[in-house]
Design a protein around this motif. Structure first.
Motif, PDB file in Angstrom:
ATOM      1  N   THR A 165       0.842  -1.204   0.000  1.00  0.00           N
ATOM      2  CA  THR A 165       0.000   0.000   0.000  1.00  0.00           C
ATOM      3  C   THR A 165       0.878   1.256   0.000  1.00  0.00           C
ATOM      4  N   ASP A 166       2.038   1.171   0.647  1.00  0.00           N
ATOM      5  CA  ASP A 166       2.968   2.306   0.571  1.00  0.00           C
ATOM      6  C   ASP A 166       3.518   2.469  -0.843  1.00  0.00           C
ATOM      7  N   ILE A 167       3.981   1.374  -1.428  1.00  0.00           N
ATOM      8  CA  ILE A 167       4.579   1.493  -2.770  1.00  0.00           C
ATOM      9  C   ILE A 167       3.548   2.087  -3.738  1.00  0.00           C
ATOM     10  N   LYS A 168       2.338   1.558  -3.683  1.00  0.00           N
ATOM     11  CA  LYS A 168       1.337   1.989  -4.671  1.00  0.00           C
ATOM     12  C   LYS A 168       0.819   3.396  -4.396  1.00  0.00           C
ATOM     13  N   SER A 169       0.825   3.832  -3.124  1.00  0.00           N
ATOM     14  CA  SER A 169       0.319   5.193  -2.917  1.00  0.00           C
ATOM     15  C   SER A 169       1.407   6.248  -3.104  1.00  0.00           C
ATOM     16  N   PHE A 170       2.668   5.889  -2.882  1.00  0.00           N
ATOM     17  CA  PHE A 170       3.733   6.878  -3.152  1.00  0.00           C
ATOM     18  C   PHE A 170       4.177   6.824  -4.624  1.00  0.00           C
ATOM     19  N   ASN A 204      -9.780  -1.810  -4.849  1.00  0.00           N
ATOM     20  CA  ASN A 204     -10.622  -0.766  -5.442  1.00  0.00           C
ATOM     21  C   ASN A 204      -9.977   0.608  -5.420  1.00  0.00           C
ATOM     22  N   GLU A 205      -9.255   0.923  -4.354  1.00  0.00           N
ATOM     23  CA  GLU A 205      -8.750   2.304  -4.258  1.00  0.00           C
ATOM     24  C   GLU A 205      -7.326   2.426  -4.780  1.00  0.00           C
ATOM     25  N   LEU A 206      -6.455   1.495  -4.374  1.00  0.00           N
ATOM     26  CA  LEU A 206      -5.044   1.654  -4.760  1.00  0.00           C
ATOM     27  C   LEU A 206      -4.663   0.851  -6.005  1.00  0.00           C
ATOM     28  N   LYS A 207      -5.535  -0.049  -6.424  1.00  0.00           N
ATOM     29  CA  LYS A 207      -5.273  -0.874  -7.618  1.00  0.00           C
ATOM     30  C   LYS A 207      -4.020  -1.738  -7.469  1.00  0.00           C
ATOM     31  N   VAL A 208      -3.911  -2.382  -6.306  1.00  0.00           N
ATOM     32  CA  VAL A 208      -2.875  -3.409  -6.115  1.00  0.00           C
ATOM     33  C   VAL A 208      -3.508  -4.726  -6.583  1.00  0.00           C
ATOM     34  N   ARG A 209      -2.769  -5.521  -7.340  1.00  0.00           N
ATOM     35  CA  ARG A 209      -3.289  -6.837  -7.737  1.00  0.00           C
ATOM     36  C   ARG A 209      -2.995  -7.818  -6.596  1.00  0.00           C
ATOM     37  N   VAL A 210      -4.017  -8.509  -6.089  1.00  0.00           N
ATOM     38  CA  VAL A 210      -3.795  -9.441  -4.964  1.00  0.00           C
ATOM     39  C   VAL A 210      -4.071 -10.862  -5.456  1.00  0.00           C
ATOM     40  N   LEU A 211      -3.082 -11.753  -5.312  1.00  0.00           N
ATOM     41  CA  LEU A 211      -3.252 -13.157  -5.692  1.00  0.00           C
ATOM     42  C   LEU A 211      -3.267 -13.993  -4.421  1.00  0.00           C
TER      43      LEU A 211
END
Ligand SMILES: Cc1cc2nc3c(=O)[nH]c(=O)nc-3n(C[C@H](O)[C@H](O)[C@H](O)COP(=O)(O)OP(=O)(O)OC[C@H]3O[C@@H](n4cnc5c(N)ncnc54)[C@H](O)[C@@H]3O)c2cc1C
Ligand SMILES: NC(=O)c1ccc[n+]([C@@H]2O[C@H](COP(=O)([O-])OP(=O)(O)OC[C@H]3O[C@@H](n4cnc5c(N)ncnc54)[C@H](OP(=O)(O)O)[C@@H]3O)[C@@H](O)[C@H]2O)c1
Length: 433
Positions: free
Chosen positions: A196-201, A234-241
């Motif tokens: 979440t840090d990587i994707k928001s920064f 939905n918000e940060l668009k991280v793909r979760v497997l």
């Protein structure tokens, strides 16, 4: 509203004992200045590990040990590694030097001769001594093992000295900044905070989180999973497997140009793979002296409710003068600094009993609702407060404004002033390492 009230009530229920404990320590510290005398041949209370568990105990011992006793804490690192912030400071640059707190302020004001710090790594224990990697031996009357656990970057650094340690965090920042397609393996709290840090920064990066179970943060409850999935998907668009356990090379947590093989046989190449697959307890220092006191299943140190160490099949306490607390101990509570702090109170009371020739009477009973609660960051500006106990869950989303996660409070807690971090920044800037 219900969650807010429940959470407030939960923390208020602990406030009384907590404030009483702080007040008692403060009063004892003042009294200590007038009453403590450093005597020759004082008996040594040795604490191994100068982090969340060990330091809390050292503070308590400094306040309450009587004349005739002293405390020595042995820590391999030159500075307290404030590891809560390491994942954030491995992504965002400019704060990494603040995550290493000097030890000088810890026993500020304690009578001379009461508290000693030794920098070194304990490798072995006998009935009477601990042995350091340097070959030095330090005698003990009481010994507390608070050696925690090991995890690779971005959770822990390997350097024991300040400048190279800061540079290790900077090296992860460069890897994150320079690579586009990143996979994080393991959706425990570290993995979730990191993606979440990587994707928001760095919103432009392609970030995947791979987890072995059907639920992220599976040691917590379903509501936390649902909330984190909503934010990540939905918000940060991280793909979760989920339900995927790709094999990784052992002992390496940062892998460039790594292929991951998934359960359906599909292979995918990532520019950078970061393994956040959990902890390894630092119990080896006890392996030759009391091997049976190390759990075969978890490698943690077995303890009685008094937190004295115990051998697996033993009802007799192996050496009643040795205790273990924090993440290295099999205490039945949460693996959280909050729990470690509670355990340090139990051991403090027991050691004070024993130095006064009483039987140790304090026992540790985990308070999961509080000790196992979590304040999880979900990127730059979101946090979630969560607690679970006996199936009941409390969840409260909140916002966070401080990129540095309020590290100044960590410094103050250990008697240091964040302004000193400027000295570290200067040392790092001048270093050619
Ligand atoms: C990213 C992250 C964020 C977290 N956030 C929170 C939070 O907000 N709240 C919370 O309550 N918990 C939090 N936790 C959990 C918390 O960090 C751990 O529960 C806590 O660190 C355990 O403390 P400890 O002192 O037992 O062990 P550690 O913190 O692992 O410390 C052990 C110490 O012993 C030293 N050591 C080890 N072996 C030796 C040896 N042989 N000789 C000398 N020294 C040795 C190490 O250098 C280290 O300083 C977080 C964990 C992570 C990874
Ligand atoms: N804000 C906070 O308070 C905070 C922040 C960070 C960490 N912490 C605490 O610090 C401790 C360590 O956290 P952590 O996240 O490092 O460890 P963790 O909680 O053990 O999570 C690691 C996860 O990785 C999974 N995993 C292992 N190998 C895998 C593989 N090859 N593929 C996919 N998944 C794999 C594990 O699942 P299996 O069990 O299936 O192997 C496990 O669920 C925890 O107690 C945590 O609560 C707290």
């Amino acid at each position: 509203m219900g969650d807010r009230l429940n959470l407030t009530w939960l923390f208020l229920s602990l406030l009384g004992p907590f404030l009483r404990r702080i007040l008692r320590t403060r009063l004892a510290t003042i009294q200590q200045k007038w009453t403590y005398k450093a005597l020759p041949n004082s008996k040594n209370v040795v604490v191994v590990g100068g982090s969340f568990a060990g330091l809390e105990l050292v503070k308590g011992l400094a306040a309450r040990l009587p004349s005739g006793f002293r405390v020595t804490y042995i820590e391999k690192n030159s500075h307290m590694n404030f590891s809560f912030n390491f994942p954030r400071f491995s992504v965002v640059s400019g704060y990494e030097h603040t995550a290493f707190i000097p030890y000088d302020g810890l026993a500020k004001g304690a009578p001379a001769g009461l508290v000693t710090r030794v920098q070194g790594r304990v490798v072995d224990i006998t009935d009477t001594h601990v042995r350091l990697a340097s070959g030095d031996e330090i005698d003990y009357e009481y010994l507390i093992i608070a050696t925690g656990s090991s995890q690779p970057l971005p959770v822990q650094v390997t350097s024991t000295e300040l400048v190279p340690a800061v540079k290790e965090l900077q090296s992860v920042q460069r890897l994150v900044a320079d690579n586009q397609k990143i996979a994080v393996i393991g959706a425990g709290a570290v993995g979730v905070e990191l993606v979440t840090d990587i994707k928001s920064f760095f919103p432009e990066k392609d970030v995947t989180l791979v987890h072995s179970r059907s639920q992220v943060l599976n040691s917590f409850g379903k509501r936390l999973h649902d909330h984190c999935m909503q934010v990540m998907n939905n918000e940060l668009k991280v793909r979760v497997l989920l339900n995927e356990r790709p094999q990784l090379p052992r002992e390496k947590a940062l892998l460039k140009q790594q292929t991951l093989k998934f359960s359906d046989g599909r292979e995918e190449i990532f520019d950078l793979v970061i393994a956040c697959t959990g902890q390894r307890p630092n119990s080896a220092l006890l392996a030759s002296y009391l091997p049976d006191a190390i759990s075969k299943e978890t490698s943690r140190i077995l303890v009685k409710p008094t937190l004295q160490i115990s051998a697996a099949a033993d009802t007799v306490i192996s050496n009643p003068r040795i205790f273990a607390i924090g993440d290295v101990a099999e205490h039945g509570g949460a693996r959280m600094a909050r729990a470690a702090e509670m355990q340090s109170w139990v051991v403090l009371d027991n050691i004070i009993d024993m130095v006064h020739n009483r039987l140790p009477s304090a026992t540790y009973k985990p308070l999961m609702g509080i000790e196992g609660s979590i304040k999880l960051t979900l990127g730059k500006s979101r946090v979630v407060l969560y607690s679970h106990n006996d199936g009941a869950e409390i969840l409260l989303p909140a916002t966070s404004r401080r990129v540095d996660l309020d590290i100044a409070r960590g410094w103050a807690h250990y008697g240091a002033n964040i302004k000193q971090a400027a000295v570290t920044a200067e040392l790092v800037a001048k270093s050619n390492l």
